[in-house]
Design a protein around this motif. Structure first.
Motif, short mmCIF file in Angstrom:
data_model
loop_
_atom_site.label_atom_id
_atom_site.label_comp_id
_atom_site.label_asym_id
_atom_site.label_seq_id
_atom_site.Cartn_x
_atom_site.Cartn_y
_atom_site.Cartn_z
N GLY A 31 -0.45 -9.46 4.98
CA GLY A 31 -1.81 -8.94 4.80
C GLY A 31 -2.20 -9.14 3.36
N GLU A 32 -3.49 -8.98 3.06
CA GLU A 32 -3.92 -9.27 1.71
C GLU A 32 -3.92 -8.04 0.80
OE1 GLU A 32 -6.53 -13.19 2.75
OE2 GLU A 32 -6.71 -11.31 3.82
N VAL A 33 -3.87 -8.28 -0.50
CA VAL A 33 -4.01 -7.19 -1.47
C VAL A 33 -5.19 -7.55 -2.38
CG1 VAL A 33 -1.56 -6.57 -1.48
CG2 VAL A 33 -2.38 -8.22 -3.12
N THR A 34 -5.95 -6.54 -2.79
CA THR A 34 -7.05 -6.84 -3.71
C THR A 34 -6.46 -7.11 -5.10
OG1 THR A 34 -7.39 -4.50 -4.13
CG2 THR A 34 -8.84 -5.52 -2.51
N VAL A 35 -7.07 -8.05 -5.78
CA VAL A 35 -6.59 -8.48 -7.09
C VAL A 35 -7.81 -8.77 -7.97
CG1 VAL A 35 -5.38 -10.33 -8.32
CG2 VAL A 35 -4.52 -9.54 -6.13
N THR A 36 -7.70 -8.46 -9.26
CA THR A 36 -8.76 -8.84 -10.19
C THR A 36 -8.16 -9.74 -11.26
OG1 THR A 36 -9.80 -6.71 -9.79
CG2 THR A 36 -10.61 -7.96 -11.67
N ARG A 37 -8.87 -10.81 -11.58
CA ARG A 37 -8.36 -11.72 -12.60
C ARG A 37 -9.41 -11.94 -13.68
NH1 ARG A 37 -8.21 -17.43 -9.30
NH2 ARG A 37 -10.43 -17.62 -8.89
N CYS A 38 -8.92 -12.33 -14.85
CA CYS A 38 -9.82 -12.54 -15.98
C CYS A 38 -9.10 -13.44 -16.99
CB CYS A 38 -10.12 -11.18 -16.62
SG CYS A 38 -11.14 -11.27 -18.10
N ALA A 39 -9.87 -14.25 -17.72
CA ALA A 39 -9.27 -15.05 -18.79
C ALA A 39 -10.14 -14.90 -20.04
CB ALA A 39 -9.18 -16.52 -18.38
N VAL A 40 -9.49 -14.79 -21.20
CA VAL A 40 -10.23 -14.64 -22.45
C VAL A 40 -9.66 -15.59 -23.51
CG1 VAL A 40 -10.64 -12.17 -22.01
CG2 VAL A 40 -8.70 -12.85 -23.44
N ARG A 41 -10.48 -15.89 -24.51
CA ARG A 41 -10.00 -16.66 -25.66
C ARG A 41 -10.28 -15.84 -26.91
NH1 ARG A 41 -12.72 -21.25 -25.33
NH2 ARG A 41 -11.22 -22.24 -23.94
N LEU A 42 -9.21 -15.65 -27.68
CA LEU A 42 -9.39 -14.91 -28.94
C LEU A 42 -10.13 -15.80 -29.93
CD1 LEU A 42 -5.96 -13.15 -29.47
CD2 LEU A 42 -7.90 -12.47 -28.07
N ASP A 43 -10.84 -15.18 -30.84
CA ASP A 43 -11.61 -15.97 -31.80
C ASP A 43 -10.71 -16.82 -32.69
OD1 ASP A 43 -13.73 -14.98 -30.58
OD2 ASP A 43 -14.55 -13.83 -32.28
N TYR A 44 -9.44 -16.41 -32.82
CA TYR A 44 -8.52 -17.29 -33.56
C TYR A 44 -7.62 -18.09 -32.63
CZ TYR A 44 -6.34 -12.63 -33.51
OH TYR A 44 -5.90 -11.39 -33.17
N GLY A 45 -8.09 -18.41 -31.44
CA GLY A 45 -7.45 -19.48 -30.69
C GLY A 45 -6.81 -19.20 -29.35
N ALA A 46 -5.87 -18.26 -29.29
CA ALA A 46 -5.04 -18.15 -28.08
C ALA A 46 -5.85 -17.76 -26.84
CB ALA A 46 -3.95 -17.12 -28.33
N THR A 47 -5.41 -18.29 -25.70
CA THR A 47 -6.04 -17.97 -24.41
C THR A 47 -5.10 -17.08 -23.60
OG1 THR A 47 -7.17 -20.08 -24.41
CG2 THR A 47 -6.99 -18.96 -22.29
N GLY A 48 -5.64 -15.99 -23.08
CA GLY A 48 -4.81 -15.07 -22.30
C GLY A 48 -5.33 -14.92 -20.88
N HIS A 49 -4.41 -14.62 -19.96
CA HIS A 49 -4.77 -14.45 -18.56
C HIS A 49 -4.37 -13.06 -18.06
CE1 HIS A 49 -5.80 -18.66 -18.00
NE2 HIS A 49 -4.75 -18.94 -18.77
#
Lengths: 372, 160
Positions: free
Chosen positions: B75-93
């Motif tokens: 069965g399915e589970v609800t999930v929320t996702r998001c991605a951001v980039r810091l102003d000094y470079g790194a990308t996080g998920h």
């Protein structure tokens, strides 16, 4: 001739308002909150999530509130909401071996590594109404043992497995496709993946009755509860952008391993076979029923005679879904005015014919014509 | 258990992947109120751009027949996702169970911050370690309540 009829718009609107009014009940009492339902009716939430096929405690609690406690309606609401969300992907298979155990019992071995852990269960209550609860005196305190329960408990099936006494459940290839009945309707005979998915979302009452029927002799397979375990497991998912699996949270699940007799066949020696049940939350009765029916549905694969409803793939799977069943039964409430008018005309004509025959002759056959 | 195609990863890459799996797991399982307050208490917070706005969806949870066998869809589970980039470079998920958009965004931000070697140690002790400790304590508390329900069998001695 087909005559379209319109109307009832106002009546429908008012019916909905009356439903909301009735759901709210006595306004002098505080309104139920979603958090209260989530926290104080956890087993109702678990059932709605399992049959609604969507794990989300808050949404299930909302569905129960909106449905005024009608569980099938709540399941329907959750299923409908489910169709509005995109699917990001598929989890790694849940590793129930690494479960944080909340309850774990076996009816086949008294002493087993990790022990018999009763957890929270109605099994050991007297089923007497507790009037202290009615008086609002609900201040339970759970005992705390000095040491935590074992972090890892071996599965009971593994104990039998060492001796080769039980059939082995070997993983399929990672590249092999897995049936998904939400994308493609099952074809019969259905494969095990489609069966287990349908059973997992199937109506508990229906599966309970079918499981019970196997115990009463309609496809009996002498079951033992090898193990029931309930607890939390991590959900792992591999996002494309990361390229490796990550844990995104924990869910509660209940697992039932049923151990069943098997006489052996021309290709297999006598050994124990298995039925499997898995649900969201703590749905123990459902997991057990699922395991009984899963085993019954394996009759053909194990060369057993198929002579009971619980062994018939199409019968079991095409009637297990409460949303489908409820929809088809309840559609009978929709206007069938024209259909019924046609039936009326037919019945009147038949009666007229029978009357005329009876009048015109003393022939004894006339009474049987009337019954046609 | 699964034979994943990992390719050729150096020991450093493998260790880096493991640390990231660890902090992402701790962040995803964290209570949002705990995460929010620990995050707010950080001495310096970066600015970030949301590159994938928090989105609610589902992940199909799979099981295995008998716990070890053929895979099937539970069965399915609800999930929320998001991605951001810091102003000094790194990308996080951020991937979190449930529908809390803020939770997914904070996980992505902290993930990106953890990817910057100079910030990692301070962040580990200010945020990751306390969250991990709370989760262990919670599991421990439940496991002790559960342990109190473990059966102690004893044998009755016949008096003949």
């Amino acid at each position: 001739m087909y005559v379209a009829v319109k109307g009832g718009e106002q009546a429908i609107e008012n019916s909905q308002a009356l439903l909301a009014d009735r759901r709210r009940g006595d306004r002098s009492l505080p309104e139920l909150t979603i958090a209260q339902i989530r926290e104080q009716m956890p087993l109702a939430v678990d059932r709605v999530m399992t049959e609604g096929s969507l794990h989300d405690r808050d949404l299930a609690a909302l569905a129960i509130k909106q449905a005024a406690g009608d569980m099938h309606e709540a399941v329907f609401l959750l299923r409908a909401y489910r169709t509005t969300l995109p699917r990001f992907g598929i989890s790694e298979p849940l590793n129930t071996d690494r479960m944080h155990i909340h309850r774990r019992i076996s009816a086949t071995y008294k002493d087993l590594p990790g022990g018999q852990v009763l957890g929270a269960s109605f099994d050991y209550t007297h089923r007497l109404l507790d009037f202290a609860l009615a008086a609002g005196d609900d201040r339970p305190v759970a005992e705390l043992a000095e040491h935590a329960v074992d972090a890892r408990m071996p599965r009971v099936a593994e104990i039998l497995d060492h001796e080769g006494l039980i059939e082995c459940e070997a993983p399929d290839s990672d590249d092999a496709p897995v049936s998904d009945i939400t994308r493609e309707s099952p074809r019969y005979p259905a494969d095990r993946a489609a069966r287990l998915q349908a059973l997992a979302r199937g109506d508990e009452g229906y599966l309970l009755a079918l499981g019970y029927s196997t115990q009463r002799g309609y496809g009996n397979n002498h079951p033992f509860v090898g193990e029931i375990r309930h607890g939390t497991v991590s959900v792992e998912f591999e996002p494309e952008e990361l390229g490796f699996p990550i844990e995104i949270g924990e869910i509660e699940v209940t697992e039932c391993q049923m151990v069943n007799q098997f006489k052996g066949s021309t290709t297999k020696p006598p050994q124990f076979t298995r039925g499997y049940g898995l649900t969201f939350g703590h749905c123990e009765r459902k997991a057990m029923s699922m395991a009984l029916v899963d085993r019954a549905l394996r009759a053909e694969e194990l060369g057993e005679t198929i002579d009971a409803p619980a062994q018939d793939h199409e019968f079991v799977l095409s009637h297990s879904d409460s949303v489908e069943a409820s929809g088809f039964v309840q559609h009978l409430k929709l206007p069938h005015y024209v259909d019924f008018q046609a039936e009326l005309v037919t019945v009147r004509a038949l009666r007229e014919k029978a009357r005329r025959l009876a009048e015109s002759s003393d022939d004894p056959e006339s009474s049987s014509i009337a019954a046609e | 258990m699964t034979s994943r195609k990992i390719g050729y990863a150096s020991p450093e890459q493998t260790a880096e992947k493991r640390s990231r799996q660890r902090w992402l797991s701790i962040l995803a399982k964290a209570d949002i109120a705990d995460l929010e307050s620990l995050f707010n208490n950080l001495p310096s917070k970066p600015d970030w751009t949301v590159i994938r706005a928090p989105e609610v969806g589902m992940i199909m949870a799979r099981g295995r027949a008998g716990g070890t066998g053929q895979r099937f869809n539970l069965g399915e589970v609800t999930v929320t996702r998001c991605a951001v980039r810091l102003d000094y470079g790194a990308t996080g998920h951020g991937y979190v169970m449930g529908r809390n958009r803020r939770h997914a965004e904070l996980v992505a931000v902290v993930d990106a911050m953890m990817l910057i070697p100079s910030r990692r140690e301070a962040l580990e002790s200010a945020l990751i370690a306390p969250l991990a400790m709370r989760q262990t304590q919670h599991h421990q508390q439940v496991a002790r309540k559960v342990a109190a329900t473990k059966v102690d069998f004893f044998t009755m001695v016949r008096g003949d």
